[in-house]
Design an enzyme around this catalytic site. Sequence first.
Site, PDB file in Angstrom:
ATOM      1  N   HIS A 144       0.746  -1.120   0.094  1.00  0.00           N
ATOM      2  CA  HIS A 144       0.022  -0.185   0.005  1.00  0.00           C
ATOM      3  C   HIS A 144       0.863   1.334  -0.239  1.00  0.00           C
ATOM      4  O   HIS A 144       0.437   2.451   0.412  1.00  0.00           O
ATOM      5  CB  HIS A 144      -0.872  -0.023   1.260  1.00  0.00           C
ATOM      6  N   SER A 271      15.253  22.044 -15.951  1.00  0.00           N
ATOM      7  CA  SER A 271      13.736  22.868 -16.212  1.00  0.00           C
ATOM      8  C   SER A 271      14.255  24.182 -16.588  1.00  0.00           C
ATOM      9  O   SER A 271      15.492  24.753 -16.258  1.00  0.00           O
ATOM     10  CB  SER A 271      13.072  23.117 -14.875  1.00  0.00           C
ATOM     11  N   LYS A 277      16.536  21.822 -10.806  1.00  0.00           N
ATOM     12  CA  LYS A 277      15.837  20.588 -11.334  1.00  0.00           C
ATOM     13  C   LYS A 277      16.582  19.365 -12.038  1.00  0.00           C
ATOM     14  O   LYS A 277      17.351  19.895 -12.674  1.00  0.00           O
ATOM     15  CB  LYS A 277      14.486  20.756 -12.130  1.00  0.00           C
ATOM     16  N   GLU A 284       9.588   8.530 -17.019  1.00  0.00           N
ATOM     17  CA  GLU A 284       7.948   9.158 -17.101  1.00  0.00           C
ATOM     18  C   GLU A 284       7.723   8.691 -18.500  1.00  0.00           C
ATOM     19  O   GLU A 284       6.432   8.603 -18.724  1.00  0.00           O
ATOM     20  CB  GLU A 284       8.007  10.747 -17.049  1.00  0.00           C
TER      21      GLU A 284
END
Length: 462
Positions: A144, A271, A277, A284
């Site tokens: 979980h 970024s 970043k 992804e």
Amino acid sequence: MSELVKRYTSSVFFDKRLWHADIEGSLAHAEMLAHCGIISKTDHADIVKGLRQISEEIHKNQFEWQLDLEDVHLNIEARLTQLVGDAGKRLHTGRSRNDQVATDVRLWLRDEIDNICQLLIDFQQSLVEVAEENIEVIMPGFTHLQVAQPISFAHHLLAYVEMFARDLERFKEVRARVNRLPLGSAALAGTSYPLDRERVARTLGMVDKDGNPCVCQNSLDAVSDRDFAIEFTSAASLCMVHISRMSEELVLWMSQNYGFIKLSDRFTTGSSIMPQKKNPDVPELARGKTGRVVGHLMGLITLMKAQPLAYNKDNQEDKEPLFDTVDTLKDTLRIFDEMIGGEVEGKTGVKSGGIKVNAQAMEAAALRGYATATDLADYLVRKGLPFRDAHEAVAKIVRIAQDKNVGLSDLDLKELKAIHGSIEQDVFEVLSLRGSLNARSTLGGTAPAQIRIQIDRLKKLL
Ligand code: ARG
């Protein structure tokens, strides 16, 4: 036909990719026609000569693909006739584009499945290598997405090796059904020429493991069946789903809140506005591309729904989803192999740039999450408590630790004894992450001794 209809119905600009399989199939067909006395030896020789030249032209990018000629099959046949005259026109004896295209797609896919299987093995080997370096690295295992029990990071990686092993099995099973010959079914009903289909199957390597030819046994089914493409895309979807699950974990582990791993800069981007970043673009995108491949599966299976026997032009739509599935899966496997396992540098054979593991962060997360609570309950069971009572006693102890904001092993013996008198000094061995890990030594468990056994097994297997 208007230009629009021509563009709408032609497939040459994507199916030209099948040219190699198309020529291979034609060579096998022509050889059989000559062997059976259906065409002359000179015609056969001319066809071979012409097809060789066409191969060369395509290789050198000198072949002129024509939209007017609809597809790869008609383009190659027209050029053959241009080159060798009547012999070229005789190649299509006892054949139809319906059995031709089904054969071509199968030949092409068979080779691509072999490429994919090799890429899967490479990736599994890399995962096993990284696992071997991280047997003693402890991380929290989750259920979980809540900290559950401590596990070895190697164990976590080997879970993916198991998934990919099943993918490999599936691809091999699918390959056996891909590797069957439709040619000789002609348009739909078979042909009046005395063809030797088994000879063609043997020439094309469409044989089972005992060397027996694999020939589609019903001409109607042979020209209309695309189950093999659906099955393959289904296996590819599941494989992408496994990669997507791994991607999700990589993204989580890379976030500052976990800080478990780092990926090499080559697989991340910055970024344009936030200078700090480092985004996990590759995992992804792989997660995103999984949707694309699953979409192709839906496309292909819907394509077949409600098609009457036998061949219908609908089937021309099988190619783009199939091609894209193969390309996406191959690229993804290659890039993941490099991203996790590293890249081989020059001729040294040494890999670098793979996943970087922050063992300290992983261990700290396991400690924060009371990951050894089950071990404490098992300890009380060994002292004679029924498991349910032990479970309740440990719940109380966890609450005390939470209230004091410390780990279980930071509590002192007096506090523990207050909850249950049977707890002794030896409890602290049980509360340690390493003690917990070592205790889980059932077959397939996370104990380092078990993992070593698994790694040995996998190394032999791969
Ligand atoms: N381009 C067609 C396809 O990909 C080849 C078969 C065409 N057959 C036909 N009867 N029109 O399916």
